[in-house]
Design a protein around this motif. Structure first.
Motif, PDB file in Angstrom:
ATOM      1  N   ARG A  70       1.050  -0.933   0.270  1.00 39.71           N
ATOM      2  CA  ARG A  70      -0.003  -0.200  -0.247  1.00 39.71           C
ATOM      3  C   ARG A  70       1.261   1.196  -0.288  1.00 39.71           C
ATOM      4  NH1 ARG A  70      -5.162   1.259   4.251  1.00 39.71           N
ATOM      5  NH2 ARG A  70      -5.714   3.127   3.093  1.00 39.71           N
ATOM      6  N   THR A  71       0.462   2.299  -0.868  1.00 36.61           N
ATOM      7  CA  THR A  71       2.400   3.283  -1.131  1.00 36.61           C
ATOM      8  C   THR A  71       0.581   4.309  -0.975  1.00 36.61           C
ATOM      9  OG1 THR A  71       2.075   2.985  -4.135  1.00 36.61           O
ATOM     10  CG2 THR A  71       3.819   1.884  -2.032  1.00 36.61           C
ATOM     11  N   ASP A  72       1.112   5.871  -1.626  1.00 38.76           N
ATOM     12  CA  ASP A  72       1.175   6.837  -1.868  1.00 38.76           C
ATOM     13  C   ASP A  72       1.914   7.294  -3.323  1.00 38.76           C
ATOM     14  OD1 ASP A  72      -0.765   7.354   0.740  1.00 38.76           O
ATOM     15  OD2 ASP A  72       0.984   8.196   1.509  1.00 38.76           O
ATOM     16  N   GLY A  73       0.945   7.424  -4.726  1.00 34.75           N
ATOM     17  CA  GLY A  73       1.389   7.311  -5.244  1.00 34.75           C
ATOM     18  C   GLY A  73       2.262   6.331  -6.327  1.00 34.75           C
ATOM     19  N   ASN A  74       2.990   6.656  -6.972  1.00 37.73           N
ATOM     20  CA  ASN A  74       3.809   5.421  -8.014  1.00 37.73           C
ATOM     21  C   ASN A  74       5.430   5.480  -7.377  1.00 37.73           C
ATOM     22  OD1 ASN A  74       4.448   3.907 -10.146  1.00 37.73           O
ATOM     23  ND2 ASN A  74       4.839   5.109 -11.863  1.00 37.73           N
ATOM     24  N   VAL A  75       5.228   4.954  -5.871  1.00 32.89           N
ATOM     25  CA  VAL A  75       6.646   5.098  -5.815  1.00 32.89           C
ATOM     26  C   VAL A  75       7.895   3.901  -6.233  1.00 32.89           C
ATOM     27  CG1 VAL A  75       8.233   3.633  -3.309  1.00 32.89           C
ATOM     28  CG2 VAL A  75       5.622   5.257  -3.513  1.00 32.89           C
ATOM     29  N   PRO A  76       9.315   4.210  -6.356  1.00 32.87           N
ATOM     30  CA  PRO A  76      10.170   3.777  -6.753  1.00 32.87           C
ATOM     31  C   PRO A  76      10.626   3.263  -6.591  1.00 32.87           C
ATOM     32  CG  PRO A  76      10.849   6.215  -6.119  1.00 32.87           C
ATOM     33  CD  PRO A  76       9.411   5.823  -5.595  1.00 32.87           C
ATOM     34  N   HIS A  77      10.760   1.944  -7.402  1.00 35.72           N
ATOM     35  CA  HIS A  77      11.084   0.043  -6.865  1.00 35.72           C
ATOM     36  C   HIS A  77      12.759   0.756  -7.497  1.00 35.72           C
ATOM     37  CE1 HIS A  77       7.518  -1.509  -5.721  1.00 35.72           C
ATOM     38  NE2 HIS A  77       6.965  -0.573  -5.875  1.00 35.72           N
ATOM     39  N   PHE A  78      13.570  -0.103  -6.477  1.00 38.03           N
ATOM     40  CA  PHE A  78      15.014  -0.509  -7.669  1.00 38.03           C
ATOM     41  C   PHE A  78      15.728  -1.866  -6.670  1.00 38.03           C
ATOM     42  CE2 PHE A  78      14.094   3.831  -6.140  1.00 38.03           C
ATOM     43  CZ  PHE A  78      15.176   4.981  -7.306  1.00 38.03           C
ATOM     44  N   MET A  79      16.833  -2.267  -7.997  1.00 41.51           N
ATOM     45  CA  MET A  79      16.738  -4.006  -7.552  1.00 41.51           C
ATOM     46  C   MET A  79      18.001  -4.162  -7.545  1.00 41.51           C
ATOM     47  SD  MET A  79      17.240  -7.109 -10.191  1.00 41.51           S
ATOM     48  CE  MET A  79      19.696  -6.500 -10.852  1.00 41.51           C
ATOM     49  N   VAL A  80      18.361  -4.143  -6.192  1.00 40.78           N
ATOM     50  CA  VAL A  80      19.625  -4.543  -6.442  1.00 40.78           C
ATOM     51  C   VAL A  80      20.235  -5.796  -5.393  1.00 40.78           C
ATOM     52  CG1 VAL A  80      21.909  -3.592  -4.294  1.00 40.78           C
ATOM     53  CG2 VAL A  80      20.413  -2.540  -4.301  1.00 40.78           C
ATOM     54  N   SER A  81      20.838  -6.591  -6.873  1.00 39.69           N
ATOM     55  CA  SER A  81      21.463  -8.018  -6.302  1.00 39.69           C
ATOM     56  C   SER A  81      23.105  -8.323  -6.129  1.00 39.69           C
ATOM     57  CB  SER A  81      21.293  -9.091  -7.952  1.00 39.69           C
ATOM     58  OG  SER A  81      21.607  -8.074  -8.790  1.00 39.69           O
ATOM     59  N   THR A  82      23.387  -8.652  -5.947  1.00 41.03           N
ATOM     60  CA  THR A  82      25.077  -9.435  -5.375  1.00 41.03           C
ATOM     61  C   THR A  82      25.009 -10.829  -5.890  1.00 41.03           C
ATOM     62  OG1 THR A  82      23.681 -11.403  -3.560  1.00 41.03           O
ATOM     63  CG2 THR A  82      24.746  -8.741  -2.632  1.00 41.03           C
ATOM     64  N   CYS A  83      25.677 -10.428  -6.935  1.00 41.07           N
ATOM     65  CA  CYS A  83      26.486 -12.265  -7.622  1.00 41.07           C
ATOM     66  C   CYS A  83      27.766 -12.161  -7.666  1.00 41.07           C
ATOM     67  CB  CYS A  83      25.867 -11.962  -8.874  1.00 41.07           C
ATOM     68  SG  CYS A  83      26.770 -10.193  -9.712  1.00 41.07           S
ATOM     69  N   GLY A  84      28.437 -13.367  -8.015  1.00 43.42           N
ATOM     70  CA  GLY A  84      29.863 -13.956  -7.941  1.00 43.42           C
ATOM     71  C   GLY A  84      30.455 -13.374  -8.718  1.00 43.42           C
ATOM     72  N   ASP A  85      29.600 -12.928 -10.461  1.00 47.53           N
ATOM     73  CA  ASP A  85      30.617 -12.960 -11.588  1.00 47.53           C
ATOM     74  C   ASP A  85      29.987 -11.679 -12.330  1.00 47.53           C
ATOM     75  OD1 ASP A  85      33.386 -14.398 -11.340  1.00 47.53           O
ATOM     76  OD2 ASP A  85      32.288 -15.533 -11.110  1.00 47.53           O
ATOM     77  N   ASP A  86      28.124 -12.454 -12.476  1.00 46.34           N
ATOM     78  CA  ASP A  86      27.979 -11.901 -13.605  1.00 46.34           C
ATOM     79  C   ASP A  86      26.519 -12.017 -13.246  1.00 46.34           C
ATOM     80  OD1 ASP A  86      27.083 -13.963 -15.308  1.00 46.34           O
ATOM     81  OD2 ASP A  86      29.084 -14.208 -16.200  1.00 46.34           O
ATOM     82  N   VAL A  87      25.024 -11.287 -14.156  1.00 47.29           N
ATOM     83  CA  VAL A  87      23.443 -11.954 -13.398  1.00 47.29           C
ATOM     84  C   VAL A  87      22.853 -12.531 -14.610  1.00 47.29           C
ATOM     85  CG1 VAL A  87      23.524  -9.939 -11.568  1.00 47.29           C
ATOM     86  CG2 VAL A  87      23.087  -9.197 -13.811  1.00 47.29           C
TER      87      VAL A  87
END
Length: 252
Positions: A70-87
């Motif tokens: 439940r949010t007010d308006g269009n809240v921005p989402h971000f991705m932060v992923s961890t990896c050993g080499d690449d994704v």
């Protein structure tokens, strides 16, 4: 708000640093996580998770598809992923899930951390020196990502690697279909029945029967049980024999 899934501690380490810099709260994704959140007082949502076989872990995908926000308006989402080499194309997979939920996917970022995947030939933990080098670079990289998120930057900063399409579109679904069964898990005679594997399992998937662990069907192949075992008694068929263990250090 930072929704975080972490088994061996790499992603939790990054999420905790982001939380301190950005003044966010971390909610761990596990078997007991709530399915509804009131985020009307939050300015952003950050999804922090490790990359499994160049894609999003099953439990994280399930949570993203079903959680109610439940949010007010269009809240921005971000991705932060961890990896050993690449994704690979993990960021594209994440954006697709965000679009299906009607959420605003702002930008995606990756942090290189020590390898933890050990259940296939040729895959093992990093050497001590390589792991240390990756960990030393993590604080500066996390600070860069925090700045980008604070500025609401729409620019991705991810390490896709070579053959990204093949890895995410072909290898990832094959991995999820054929290489995520908990059936090969067992313990060696060195198991003392301490129950550590059961305690660290984020899915609550391991029960002790006569002081020996038994794996249920809700396994996300995070390998927390394997890496946290103090006696290195947890094995996955014959694939983990001679392989290393890793858990993220505390207080970096």
């Amino acid at each position: 708000m930072i929704f975080c899934f972490s088994a061996c501690g790499n992603t939790a380490l990054v999420a905790d640093r982001l939380a301190k810099i950005l003044g966010e709260r971390v909610v761990m994704i596990n078997s007991s996580t709530e399915d509804s959140f009131d985020l009307r007082s939050h300015r952003r949502v950050i999804w922090a998770f490790p990359v499994y076989s160049w894609g999003i872990p099953m439990e994280v995908r399930h949570f993203m598809k079903n959680v109610r926000l439940r949010t007010d308006g269009n809240v921005p989402h971000f991705m932060v992923s961890t990896c050993g080499d690449d994704v690979g194309l993990t960021a594209r997979m994440w954006r697709s899930l965000m679009k299906k939920r009607g959420w605003s996917a702002k930008s995606a970022h990756t942090v290189i951390m020590p390898n933890t995947y050990v259940t296939l030939p040729g895959f093992d933990t990093d050497s001590h020196d390589i792991a240390e080098e990756k960990l030393l670079k993590m604080p500066a990289r996390t600070a860069e990502i925090a700045h980008a998120i604070k500025c609401c930057s729409p620019v991705d900063s991810v390490v896709r690697g070579r053959f990204a399409w093949l890895k995410t579109r072909i290898i990832y679904p094959l991995f999820m279909r054929f290489l995520t069964s908990p059936k090969p898990f067992h313990v060696a005679d060195s198991c003392t029945g301490c129950g550590k594997c059961s305690k660290v399992c984020p899915m609550g998937n391991i029960m002790l029967e006569n002081l020996k662990p038994e794996w249920g069907n809700r396994c996300t192949m995070c390998l927390a049980c394997y890496h946290h075992c103090p006696h290195k008694s947890v094995e996955y068929g014959k694939r983990t024999r001679g392989k290393g263990q890793y858990t993220a250090p505390k207080g970096i």
